[in-house]
Design a protein around this motif. Structure first.
Motif, PDB file in Angstrom:
ATOM      1  N   UNK A  85       0.982  -0.658  -0.407  1.00  0.00           N
ATOM      2  CA  UNK A  85       0.106  -0.129  -0.137  1.00  0.00           C
ATOM      3  C   UNK A  85       0.854   1.170   0.176  1.00  0.00           C
ATOM      4  N   UNK A  86       1.580   1.395   1.267  1.00  0.00           N
ATOM      5  CA  UNK A  86       3.273   2.260   0.653  1.00  0.00           C
ATOM      6  C   UNK A  86       3.153   2.331  -0.922  1.00  0.00           C
ATOM      7  N   UNK A  87       3.601   1.688  -1.801  1.00  0.00           N
ATOM      8  CA  UNK A  87       4.307   1.619  -3.117  1.00  0.00           C
ATOM      9  C   UNK A  87       2.671   2.430  -3.857  1.00  0.00           C
ATOM     10  N   UNK A  88       1.572   1.539  -3.486  1.00  0.00           N
ATOM     11  CA  UNK A  88       0.934   2.402  -4.272  1.00  0.00           C
ATOM     12  C   UNK A  88       0.637   3.698  -4.458  1.00  0.00           C
ATOM     13  N   UNK A  89       0.897   4.299  -2.851  1.00  0.00           N
ATOM     14  CA  UNK A  89       0.285   5.389  -2.526  1.00  0.00           C
ATOM     15  C   UNK A  89       1.156   6.752  -3.099  1.00  0.00           C
ATOM     16  N   UNK A  90       2.911   6.176  -3.012  1.00  0.00           N
ATOM     17  CA  UNK A  90       3.693   6.823  -3.596  1.00  0.00           C
ATOM     18  C   UNK A  90       2.823   6.854  -5.403  1.00  0.00           C
ATOM     19  N   UNK A 124      -3.776  -3.138  -9.344  1.00  0.00           N
ATOM     20  CA  UNK A 124      -2.957  -3.864  -9.818  1.00  0.00           C
ATOM     21  C   UNK A 124      -2.389  -4.244  -7.852  1.00  0.00           C
ATOM     22  N   UNK A 125      -2.754  -3.799  -7.351  1.00  0.00           N
ATOM     23  CA  UNK A 125      -1.802  -3.482  -6.073  1.00  0.00           C
ATOM     24  C   UNK A 125      -2.928  -5.494  -5.508  1.00  0.00           C
TER      25      UNK A 125
END
Length: 151
Positions: A85-90, A124-125
């Motif tokens: 989720x951190x990567x998705x938000x970035x 995608x996540x």
């Protein structure tokens, strides 16, 4: 001023604008320590494929479906990536910046485009979490996104 009578792809500026968006975005992604590892196998061909995908999603020609495998191929590309989720938000932060830089200064247009990316990155996540990296099921046809969201 928003002209919601034409497809989003036309309001965006067509495939050329989506190529600029994709190039700007991926330049930032590849320089980002959180996201660069997700794109370890990145090639510049990827940016063209993304632009063709987005053109189709936003109401343009069916080039991604006709030539690059459609919705299932896009989802398969995310299998096994284990996107957090951190990567998705970035990813969303960097894409929002690229949208602000590359797309017309139209609040509604930008809002609709960002809404698509938020919706799509959640999918995608989810797909990326398949530990075997093999199952996307039957996702159906390539989605179409318009002035009112998913068409």
């Amino acid at each position: 001023m928003t002209d919601s009578t034409k497809p989003l792809v036309e309001a965006i500026g067509g495939l050329d604008a989506l190529r600029r968006l994709s190039n700007t975005f991926y330049d930032d992604v590849l320089a980002d320590p959180l996201l660069a590892p997700v794109f370890a196998n990145f090639s510049r061909t990827h940016t063209e494929h993304v632009a063709v995908w987005l053109a189709e999603v936003f109401g343009g020609p069916t080039g991604f479906t006709d030539e690059l495998g459609g919705h299932q191929a896009l989802l398969r590309a995310h299998l096994g990536l284990s996107i957090t989720e951190e990567q998705r938000l970035r990813w969303m932060e960097l894409m929002t910046g690229a949208v602000e830089k590359e797309l017309p200064d139209d609040e509604l247009l930008r809002c609709r485009v960002i809404e698509y990316f938020d919706w799509g990155t959640k999918i995608a996540r989810e797909v990326s979490a398949d530990p075997a990296g093999t199952d996307v099921g039957d996702p159906g046809p390539t989605p179409r996104w318009g002035w009112n969201g998913l068409a």
